[in-house]
Design an enzyme around this catalytic site. Structure first.
Site, mmCIF file in Angstrom:
data_model
loop_
_atom_site.group_PDB
_atom_site.id
_atom_site.type_symbol
_atom_site.label_atom_id
_atom_site.label_comp_id
_atom_site.label_asym_id
_atom_site.label_seq_id
_atom_site.Cartn_x
_atom_site.Cartn_y
_atom_site.Cartn_z
ATOM 1 N N GLU A 7 58.268 -10.140 81.114
ATOM 2 C CA GLU A 7 57.044 -9.537 80.577
ATOM 3 C C GLU A 7 56.336 -8.679 81.609
ATOM 4 O O GLU A 7 55.699 -7.689 81.270
ATOM 5 C CB GLU A 7 56.108 -10.628 80.072
ATOM 6 C CG GLU A 7 54.820 -10.093 79.465
ATOM 7 C CD GLU A 7 54.058 -11.149 78.695
ATOM 8 O OE1 GLU A 7 52.818 -11.091 78.720
ATOM 9 O OE2 GLU A 7 54.689 -12.007 78.053
ATOM 10 N N LYS A 8 56.449 -9.063 82.890
ATOM 11 C CA LYS A 8 55.758 -8.336 83.952
ATOM 12 C C LYS A 8 56.577 -8.417 85.234
ATOM 13 O O LYS A 8 57.449 -9.298 85.371
ATOM 14 C CB LYS A 8 54.343 -8.876 84.151
ATOM 15 C CG LYS A 8 54.281 -10.365 84.408
ATOM 16 C CD LYS A 8 52.857 -10.856 84.554
ATOM 17 C CE LYS A 8 52.148 -10.976 83.246
ATOM 18 N NZ LYS A 8 52.630 -12.088 82.399
ATOM 19 N N ASP A 102 56.443 -14.035 77.863
ATOM 20 C CA ASP A 102 55.667 -15.276 77.915
ATOM 21 C C ASP A 102 55.949 -16.121 76.677
ATOM 22 O O ASP A 102 56.212 -15.579 75.590
ATOM 23 C CB ASP A 102 54.169 -14.968 77.988
ATOM 24 C CG ASP A 102 53.739 -14.586 79.401
ATOM 25 O OD1 ASP A 102 54.536 -14.780 80.336
ATOM 26 O OD2 ASP A 102 52.613 -14.077 79.561
ATOM 27 N N ASP A 104 54.654 -17.332 74.120
ATOM 28 C CA ASP A 104 53.627 -17.373 73.075
ATOM 29 C C ASP A 104 53.862 -16.226 72.097
ATOM 30 O O ASP A 104 54.854 -15.487 72.203
ATOM 31 C CB ASP A 104 52.220 -17.313 73.674
ATOM 32 C CG ASP A 104 51.952 -16.036 74.465
ATOM 33 O OD1 ASP A 104 52.799 -15.122 74.443
ATOM 34 O OD2 ASP A 104 50.892 -15.947 75.106
ATOM 35 N N TYR A 322 52.012 -22.567 82.602
ATOM 36 C CA TYR A 322 51.610 -21.366 81.862
ATOM 37 C C TYR A 322 50.172 -21.483 81.358
ATOM 38 O O TYR A 322 49.818 -22.459 80.678
ATOM 39 C CB TYR A 322 52.568 -21.163 80.687
ATOM 40 C CG TYR A 322 52.259 -19.950 79.841
ATOM 41 C CD1 TYR A 322 52.388 -18.673 80.360
ATOM 42 C CD2 TYR A 322 51.828 -20.094 78.525
ATOM 43 C CE1 TYR A 322 52.096 -17.559 79.603
ATOM 44 C CE2 TYR A 322 51.542 -18.986 77.752
ATOM 45 C CZ TYR A 322 51.673 -17.723 78.292
ATOM 46 O OH TYR A 322 51.377 -16.620 77.533
ATOM 47 N N ARG A 324 48.148 -19.406 79.262
ATOM 48 C CA ARG A 324 47.678 -18.958 77.940
ATOM 49 C C ARG A 324 48.150 -19.900 76.831
ATOM 50 O O ARG A 324 48.666 -19.480 75.807
ATOM 51 C CB ARG A 324 48.145 -17.534 77.665
ATOM 52 C CG ARG A 324 47.502 -16.486 78.562
ATOM 53 C CD ARG A 324 48.105 -15.110 78.309
ATOM 54 N NE ARG A 324 47.414 -14.069 79.027
ATOM 55 C CZ ARG A 324 47.602 -13.758 80.309
ATOM 56 N NH1 ARG A 324 48.496 -14.464 81.016
ATOM 57 N NH2 ARG A 324 46.936 -12.787 80.889
#
Length: 793
Positions: A7-8, A102, A104, A322, A324
């Site tokens: 993701e990043k 991530d 989610d 994690y 979030r």
């Protein structure tokens, strides 16, 4: 070749470290023996703007609304084009792809949307990283899942994104246009979650402004039996005189009379009810992001965004899991990690955490360990990585402390206490009291006043409130039983005042978003929504609140940073219908999105409902008038407001909805002279010039428009009289028409308008008789009384 798409960049670097080296750095990706690792920068793709569907949407027009795409478009973000090209080239070369977003809803979508955009047909696996330490990454890499297992999660995220687009793009335009018609500047942003959140603050502020403290009186009495004395509180009967609607005694004379009555001691009191029960309070759960944000806000005064950013840093330092997460439970498989985590906390350079960790019992297994409650991620807890608190910032130390404290609590016994409730009848009146005796402190040892430091005690009190501890009188009750007699010793009454509701802070507003059922109007919906996750997501709630501040809908005031609505907030919330300002609809949609993620329902059905909802609210927006106090609503179009303007011949008032509405009137002492332009018509109605109302009736040989009696200027009267001789062909916009002679109009150039000194006066016959008006209308709105065929100048 296996390709990991993170993701990043930071996540990509951690994954590469856990693959077989050496690691070769390239532009936008890393090469290892086990495969290539590349990354996105969050959402590389964005949803197309309305004007990117059709250039005509660049100009905001009410007639274009609602804008509902038939085929949804995604656009490569300008700042991400280079990285997108790198990802595309690597996908072309890959044999297998590992989705490393991530764990989610949004993390699932932002990688999937890239794969969908490129029409990728290659096999895709999914790695779920709840922690970035080496052991967790290697363990997750051995347990890759088929990315198709998460299709419903992607659909839920996609439905959410498109619903937000429909609401945001259309209703922001609709109500901004309504504001412009009322002469107001700026963009009035409307959001599916943002707007009902703003409405919570606006309504709370109005409650405060309207609040009037009410004085009331409470009565307490001391009773005694053979084993000792105790206090009890008087409870009034429903039929008691002097009570308000909330059963509070508001008459001091009655309070005095009751004390006098009790003091007579004409009879003994009697225990009518005695209930004693042992109660157990389970360990508090570990944190989700929202619960962490709320507690950190109360304990340290941190705003939600700071808590999220700090938790993210701890995650990237591999110290916590994690951040979030919307889950407060833990998987059974991680219970075996507790020994190492607790040992690390025992050896930590923090006295309290070390002392608490020392007393942990690994045989204790709290309710937090529950696989059935786990979705893509679990609660936020410490990892097995050792931490040096001195290397962390103050914010990082404080957030880590809270996370570790909640984790340690899982290995303490439950809190056990005896709860006693007693009812006393004395002189036909009821008194009640209660008491609590702690039998086992258990996990509450971590959260009660067990330290002499003042700051800790204050924080513990706040934590007690967070745990919803029952606020009961801590009486030491003597031994009694039902039927025992007691003696009245003395009594007194206290004067108290009702307290106003407190303003929202960022953390309490976030808690309100999570517990949104408390603010839902519909009783049935309230019951249904009690168990869902509120409005917004764990990752977006803080951003939504921050955006409301940035857009100047909310301001921060005072040391506690209370959220106070601005004038723009009042204007917007007052203009919007209940469907957007109350959270009922939004909360139901969140429930539907949650169901979508579990495979129930379809994205097409959800978006169809959203489109219908949007269309209905766009129609309402066209009829909305954003009128504030001390403003004058236009009596003709009912959409604009009358605005004071300066003409070359002086000040006058005109409609802000010009040129769609050409209502004007004179200025009298700083106010619009509306009454002077008012005419009622029995035989005909005012013409609708905007072609929005095409209903009309026939009267004789003339076609007459059917509308309610409204205001009409002199020149419009002339124009309408002329339309009686015209074929019916209404125009979209009315412009001044040339005057034709008829029985109701006397043309003459003898008299010059004294105001503009350009137009000639025309004698016009209205319902109430003849009057004179300037031919230079609408530039001049002067009218004059008639005196036997001569204007009164």
């Amino acid at each position: 070749m296996r390709l990991y798409i993170a993701e990043k960049p930071s996540m990509g670097a951690e994954i590469a470290k856990c693959l077989t080296g050496p690691v070769q750095r390239k532009d936008g990706y890393l090469i290892t023996k086990d495969g290539i690792v590349t990354w996105a920068f969050g959402h590389i793709l964005r949803q197309a703007e309305p004007e990117e569907y059709n250039a005509k949407y660049k100009n905001w027009k009410a007639e274009d609304l609602p804008i509902i795409p038939k085929q949804w478009k995604m656009i490569i973000d300008e700042s991400c084009k280079k990285q997108f090209g790198i990802i595309k080239n690597l996908i072309d070369k890959a044999d297998e792809i590992v989705h490393a977003g991530d764990p989610d809803r949004e993390g699932q979508l932002l990688i999937d949307e890239v794969l969908d955009y490129l029409n990728c047909q290659k096999p895709v696996k999914r790695i779920l990283l709840n922690a970035l330490d080496e052991e967790s990454i290697k363990k997750a890499n051995k347990d890759l899942r088929d990315n198709r297992d998460f299709l419903n999660l992607k659909k839920s995220a996609l439905a959410r994104a498109r619903a937000d687009w429909l609401i945001g793009m259309n209703l922001s335009r609709a109500y901004t246009l309504a504001a412009r018609r009322a002469g107001k500047k700026g963009v009035f942003a409307v959001g599916r979650v943002k707007t009902p959140t703003l409405a919570l603050v606006v309504r709370r502020e109005r409650e405060l402004k309207d609040f009037k403290p009410v004085d009331y009186f409470t009565i307490k009495a001391i009773f005694a039996n053979e084993n000792g004395e105790f206090s009890a509180t008087w409870k009034p009967k429903d039929t008691q005189a002097g009570l308000d609607f909330e059963n509070r005694l508001i008459d001091e004379n009655i309070a005095k009379a009751l004390i006098g009555k009790f003091a007579q001691k004409t009879e003994a009191g009697k225990i009518t009810a005695y209930q004693k029960a042992q109660k157990k309070e389970a360990q508090r759960l570990p944190f989700s992001l929202s619960s962490l944000q709320v507690l950190a806000g109360k304990k340290y005064g941190y705003d939600p965004q700071l808590v999220l950013d700090t938790a993210q840093k701890l995650y990237e330092k591999k110290l916590t899991t994690y951040p979030r997460s919307d889950c407060e439970y833990l998987p059974q498989s991680q219970f075996s990690d507790a020994k190492i985590i607790l040992q690390n906390l025992y050896n930590i350079n923090e006295k309290q955490l070390a002392n608490w960790a020392k007393k942990c019992d690994l045989k204790t297994k709290s309710r937090a360990w529950n696989d059935k409650k786990i979705t893509a991620h679990h609660a936020i807890i410490p990892t097995k990585v050792k931490v040096n608190l001195m290397s962390l910032t103050t914010e990082e130390r404080n957030i880590y402390f809270l996370i570790a404290q909640a984790y340690i609590a899982q290995f303490y016994p439950v809190h056990i206490y005896d709860q006693t409730k007693i009812s006393i009848e004395y002189m036909q009146e009821l008194f009640v009291t209660s008491g609590r005796v702690v039998k086992q402190m258990g996990w509450k040892e971590l959260y009660v006043q067990n330290n002499k430091e003042k700051s800790l005690n204050e924080d513990d009190k706040k934590e007690g409130k967070e745990d919803n501890e029952e606020k009961e009188e801590q009486n030491s009750l003597p031994l009694m039983k039902k039927g025992d007699e007691v003696e009245y010793v003395k009594g007194e009454y206290d004067k108290k005042s009702t307290k106003p509701p407190t303003r929202f802070t960022s953390s309490t507003l976030l808690a309100g978003m999570k517990d949104i059922h408390k603010y839902v109007k519909d009783v049935e919906v309230k019951k249904k929504l009690k168990d869902i996750y509120g409005i917004g997501t764990e990752a977006t709630r803080a951003t939504i609140i921050e955006d409301l501040v940035k857009r100047n809908f909310l301001q921060l005031e005072g040391k506690k940073k209370y959220l106070v609505p601005t004038q723009s907030a009042y204007i917007l919330i007052d203009a919007l219908p209940d469907e957007m300002t109350y959270p009922d609809s939004t909360a139901v949609w969140e429930d539907y999105l949650h169901s979508l993620s579990e495979g129930q329902g379809t994205i097409e059905e959800f978006l169809a409902k959203q489109a219908e909802f949007t269309q209905n609210l766009c129609i309402k927006a066209t009829k909305t008038v954003l009128v504030q106090e001390h403003e004058y609503k236009c009596p003709r179009c009912n959409q604009g407001i009358l605005v004071k303007r300066k003409g070359k011949n002086g000040e006058f008032w005109g409609c802000s909805n010009f040129p769609n509405c050409r209502m004007t009137c004179n200025d009298v002492d700083g106010k619009p002279d509306i009454e002077k332009t008012k005419f009622n018509f029995n035989n005909y109605r005012q013409m609708s010039y905007n072609n929005s109302d095409k209903n009309y009736i026939k009267s004789g040989q003339n076609e007459i428009f059917q509308q309610d009696n409204q205001l009409i200027s002199a020149w419009d009267l002339i124009a309408r009289e002329n339309t009686k001789k015209m074929n019916f062909a209404p125009k979209e916009k009315f412009s001044a028409m040339p005057i034709e002679k008829n029985k109701n109009t006397k043309a003459t150039s003898k008299y010059l308008c004294t105001r503009c000194k350009e137009g000639n006066l025309r004698r016009i016959r209205g319902k109430n008789g003849w009057f004179w008006a300037c031919s230079n209308y609408p530039h001049c709105t002067a009218t004059y009384d008639d005196n036997n065929g001569i204007p009164v100048l």
